[in-house]
Design an enzyme around this catalytic site. Structure first.
Site, PDB file in Angstrom:
ATOM      1  N   CYS A   1       0.063   2.213  -0.062  1.00 43.42           N
ATOM      2  CA  CYS A   1       0.047   2.392  -1.517  1.00 43.42           C
ATOM      3  C   CYS A   1      -1.255   2.002  -2.219  1.00 43.42           C
ATOM      4  O   CYS A   1      -1.888   2.828  -2.851  1.00 43.42           O
ATOM      5  CB  CYS A   1       1.219   1.620  -2.116  1.00 43.42           C
ATOM      6  SG  CYS A   1       2.799   2.242  -1.498  1.00 43.42           S
TER       7      CYS A   1
ATOM      8  N   LYS B   1       3.801   3.511 -12.666  1.00 44.07           N
ATOM      9  CA  LYS B   1       3.785   3.167 -11.229  1.00 44.07           C
ATOM     10  C   LYS B   1       2.354   3.118 -10.681  1.00 44.07           C
ATOM     11  O   LYS B   1       1.961   2.160 -10.012  1.00 44.07           O
ATOM     12  CB  LYS B   1       4.619   4.180 -10.442  1.00 44.07           C
ATOM     13  CG  LYS B   1       4.534   4.040  -8.946  1.00 44.07           C
ATOM     14  CD  LYS B   1       5.086   2.717  -8.449  1.00 44.07           C
ATOM     15  CE  LYS B   1       4.475   2.338  -7.117  1.00 44.07           C
ATOM     16  NZ  LYS B   1       4.987   1.077  -6.586  1.00 44.07           N
TER      17      LYS B   1
ATOM     18  N   ASN C   1      -0.153  -0.448  -9.534  1.00 45.95           N
ATOM     19  CA  ASN C   1      -0.882  -0.652  -8.277  1.00 45.95           C
ATOM     20  C   ASN C   1      -2.394  -0.666  -8.482  1.00 45.95           C
ATOM     21  O   ASN C   1      -3.113  -1.432  -7.842  1.00 45.95           O
ATOM     22  CB  ASN C   1      -0.464   0.397  -7.239  1.00 45.95           C
ATOM     23  CG  ASN C   1       0.831  -0.009  -6.549  1.00 45.95           C
ATOM     24  OD1 ASN C   1       1.359  -1.086  -6.802  1.00 45.95           O
ATOM     25  ND2 ASN C   1       1.346   0.838  -5.679  1.00 45.95           N
TER      26      ASN C   1
HETATM   27  N1  LIG Z   1       5.776   1.399   1.710  1.00 46.63           N
HETATM   28  C1  LIG Z   1       5.827   0.786   0.543  1.00 46.63           C
HETATM   29  O1  LIG Z   1       5.768  -0.447   0.477  1.00 46.63           O
HETATM   30  C2  LIG Z   1       5.992   1.571  -0.742  1.00 46.63           C
HETATM   31  C3  LIG Z   1       6.196   0.867  -1.939  1.00 46.63           C
HETATM   32  C4  LIG Z   1       6.377   1.571  -3.119  1.00 46.63           C
HETATM   33  C5  LIG Z   1       6.271   2.959  -3.108  1.00 46.63           C
HETATM   34  N2  LIG Z   1       6.037   3.610  -1.942  1.00 46.63           N
HETATM   35  C6  LIG Z   1       5.958   5.072  -1.973  1.00 46.63           C
HETATM   36  O2  LIG Z   1       7.117   5.608  -1.364  1.00 46.63           O
HETATM   37  C7  LIG Z   1       6.780   6.806  -0.656  1.00 46.63           C
HETATM   38  C8  LIG Z   1       7.226   6.684   0.786  1.00 46.63           C
HETATM   39  O3  LIG Z   1       6.536   5.597   1.386  1.00 46.63           O
HETATM   40  P1  LIG Z   1       6.950   5.045   2.808  1.00 46.63           P
HETATM   41  O4  LIG Z   1       6.157   3.810   2.991  1.00 46.63           O
HETATM   42  O5  LIG Z   1       8.411   4.990   2.953  1.00 46.63           O
HETATM   43  O6  LIG Z   1       6.381   6.230   3.727  1.00 46.63           O
HETATM   44  P2  LIG Z   1       6.721   6.468   5.262  1.00 46.63           P
HETATM   45  O7  LIG Z   1       5.578   7.229   5.810  1.00 46.63           O
HETATM   46  O8  LIG Z   1       7.121   5.190   5.910  1.00 46.63           O
HETATM   47  O9  LIG Z   1       8.004   7.392   5.200  1.00 46.63           O
HETATM   48  C9  LIG Z   1       7.957   8.736   4.829  1.00 46.63           C
HETATM   49  C10 LIG Z   1       8.933   9.481   5.711  1.00 46.63           C
HETATM   50  O10 LIG Z   1       9.037  10.828   5.240  1.00 46.63           O
HETATM   51  C11 LIG Z   1       9.172  11.668   6.359  1.00 46.63           C
HETATM   52  N3  LIG Z   1       8.844  13.031   5.985  1.00 46.63           N
HETATM   53  C12 LIG Z   1       7.630  13.593   5.806  1.00 46.63           C
HETATM   54  N4  LIG Z   1       7.758  14.877   5.453  1.00 46.63           N
HETATM   55  C13 LIG Z   1       9.074  15.145   5.401  1.00 46.63           C
HETATM   56  C14 LIG Z   1       9.840  16.287   5.102  1.00 46.63           C
HETATM   57  N5  LIG Z   1       9.257  17.431   4.751  1.00 46.63           N
HETATM   58  N6  LIG Z   1      11.182  16.207   5.174  1.00 46.63           N
HETATM   59  C15 LIG Z   1      11.790  15.045   5.517  1.00 46.63           C
HETATM   60  N7  LIG Z   1      11.116  13.920   5.825  1.00 46.63           N
HETATM   61  C16 LIG Z   1       9.781  13.975   5.758  1.00 46.63           C
HETATM   62  C17 LIG Z   1       8.229  11.056   7.372  1.00 46.63           C
HETATM   63  O11 LIG Z   1       8.510  11.488   8.680  1.00 46.63           O
HETATM   64  C18 LIG Z   1       8.497   9.568   7.168  1.00 46.63           C
HETATM   65  O12 LIG Z   1       9.530   9.108   8.006  1.00 46.63           O
HETATM   66  C19 LIG Z   1       5.288   7.002  -0.855  1.00 46.63           C
HETATM   67  O13 LIG Z   1       5.054   7.840  -1.937  1.00 46.63           O
HETATM   68  C20 LIG Z   1       4.787   5.612  -1.182  1.00 46.63           C
HETATM   69  O14 LIG Z   1       3.593   5.651  -1.940  1.00 46.63           O
HETATM   70  C21 LIG Z   1       5.920   2.951  -0.765  1.00 46.63           C
END
Ligand SMILES: NC(=O)c1ccc[n+]([C@@H]2O[C@H](COP(=O)([O-])OP(=O)(O)OC[C@H]3O[C@@H](n4cnc5c(N)ncnc54)[C@H](O)[C@@H]3O)[C@@H](O)[C@H]2O)c1
Length: 455
Positions: free
Chosen positions: A288, A234, A238
């Site tokens: 990311c 992963k 990236n």
């Molecule tokens: N956004 C993308 O396009 C993408 C693509 C692939 C992978 N990812 C990975 O996926 C993961 C999430 O990314 P995202 O874009 O959805 O992030 P995001 O910030 O949009 O969402 C994360 C959510 O987690 C919540 N959160 C934080 N701490 C928490 C806790 N203790 N308990 C419950 N909820 C909690 C936050 O309030 C938020 O709503 C990351 O590791 C990112 O690297 C993201």
């Protein structure tokens, strides 16, 4: 590698092994309701599981319980699916972790940023989520890390926290795997459904259970592996993209200096069937790409210090500054200084047609221009507020009286700019195009001073 008696992991591909998981009465909890967690929750609800999303932000929980997506942008199918799943009672949201006591599956999808100062992953959300999950974990549950993490994290950070908080043993009493997400805003549901996915458990039984689970929603192939390999894959995919973009940016800078159009160069290079040069641009953003190279590097800390990916990060991080230099040079040509000039930034989101502003190159560009004394005005059709900046939604208002337009994001709306109208609104007709949105010759013909990345 063979899992139990039932299936051979090397041959496991969607279609050739359908384990037919019985979803009736099965409960899945998604921890973290962001860009990834929301569509994932909706997809598993659609597949027949009873899904609960947990987030610490009450506003998100309220919105989801009303069937409303907490973020905006052009996200095909998501709003409808979410609304339908909430309405038919398959999906709800809460801030209360006790729902995990009844969960068969728990997915961790919280943010995993990287702290550039300490040069360590900033796992506050991950650690806190794992603690709360561990306190409520019951025997037999499968926990899957979907968040992108540094190699080794599932085994060395997630596992010990879950074991310590639950008193259960991973791989025996409960199961643990990583199945990193590959989504991209604008294609969230599509990517979850159709892209291949790597699934790595901490032991074969965890891998097998996770494969069973994801077979419910995946139409792409599922590739079984171990946890650390899935984490390396992963972060590598990236880092690979980041390095490729940096290469395109390097060639763009080179072309600018010798008066060659980088886009023509790219087109002709890509005529060779095995060359796939990416697009250069105003900078790399999002949650990311700017951090996943560092997560990968962190995973090998003390054993190997990667050089190439560090240089790539430096080049990509330098692009917003270069945009500011292009604005400066165009304003100079118009007989103006940057100081006191009104510069309109088109796009605060990092990606076209989304409201995602995380690590957007617009922020360092705005800062660089402000340091030089410019007066930036920001326009974005999707973003209402980010980092204290409230973009204008009305394009004419944002352009009125401007001395320079800097295009940072390729929102669809910007491809339809009526150059005569734009010119009539501006005080000084300058366009600096960071995304190849407007036609250079057309701009010059209409009387604009033009600058563009790589042109
Ligand atoms: N956004 C993308 O396009 C993408 C693509 C692939 C992978 N990812 C990975 O996926 C993961 C999430 O990314 P995202 O874009 O959805 O992030 P995001 O910030 O949009 O969402 C994360 C959510 O987690 C919540 N959160 C934080 N701490 C928490 C806790 N203790 N308990 C419950 N909820 C909690 C936050 O309030 C938020 O709503 C990351 O590791 C990112 O690297 C993201």
């Amino acid at each position: 590698m063979t899992l139990g008696n039932s299936y051979n992991l090397r041959e496991v591909h969607r279609g050739t092994w359908c384990l037919g998981l019985d979803t009736s009465g099965k409960r899945l909890v998604v921890v973290g309701l962001g860009y990834v967690g929301v569509p994932v929750a909706a997809k598993f609800a659609e597949a027949g599981l009873q899904v609960t999303g947990i987030d610490i932000v009450e506003r998100k929980v309220e919105l989801i319980n009303k069937g409303t997506c907490p973020f905006t942008g052009d996200e095909p199918g998501l709003a409808d699916l979410l609304e339908k799943m909430v309405r038919n009672g398959r999906l709800n949201a809460t801030t209360d972790y006790s729902v995990i006591q009844h969960a068969d599956y728990v997915l961790i999808v919280v943010e995993t940023p990287f702290d550039l100062r300490s040069r360590e992953p900033y796992y506050k959300a991950l650690r806190s989520a794992c603690k709360s999950i561990g306190k409520n974990l019951r025997s037999g549950t499968l926990v899957v890390v979907e968040s992108t993490v540094a190699p080794g994290t599932t085994n060395n950070i997630v596992r010990p926290i879950l074991e310590a908080e639950s008193g259960l043993k991973a791989g025996e009493d409960f199961f643990l795997a990583t199945a990193p997400e590959r989504v991209m805003p604008g294609k969230l549901l599509h990517n979850i459904t159709y892209l291949d996915r790597n699934i790595g458990g901490i032991n074969p039984e965890s891998t097998g259970r996770a494969l069973e689970l994801y077979s419910l929603i995946a139409k792409g192939n599922l590739h079984p592996t171990d946890a650390i390999t899935a984490e390396v894959v992963k972060t590598t995919e990236n880092a690979y993209r980041d390095v490729q973009i940096a290469f395109a940016n390097e060639i763009a800078l080179l072309c600018e200096n010798i008066g060659v159009d980088v886009y023509e160069v790219r087109e002709l290079v890509n005529k060779l069937e095995d060359r796939h040069m990416l697009m250069p641009g105003a900078g790399v953003g999002g949650h990311c790409l700017p951090k996943d190279s560092w997560l990968l590097a962190f995973g090998t800390r003390g054993k190997h210090e990667p050089k190439l990916i560090a240089v790539a990060r430096e080049i990509n991080d330098g692009m917003p500054r270069h945009m500011s230099e292009l604005c400066e040079s165009a304003l100079r040509e118009a007989g103006r200084g940057v100081y006191g000039s009104r510069i309109t930034i088109l796009g605060l989101a990092y990606l076209r047609n989304t409201d995602d502003t995380r690590n957007s190159p617009a922020f360092p560009l705005i800062k660089a221009l402000e340091v030089l004394g410019a007066i930036p005005t920001v326009h974005d059709p999707y973003v209402r507020e980010a980092n204290g900046i409230k973009p204008l939604a009305d394009l004419d208002e944002a352009i009125e009286g401007s001395d320079c337009i800097a295009i940072v994001t390729e929102h669809s709306q910007y491809y339809d700019l009526d150059l005569d109208h734009v010119k009539s609104l501006m005080r000084t007709p300058i366009i600096v195009d960071g995304r190849k949105v407007v036609d250079k010759e057309e701009c010059i013909k209409k009387g604009f001073i033009f600058r563009g990345i790589g042109r």
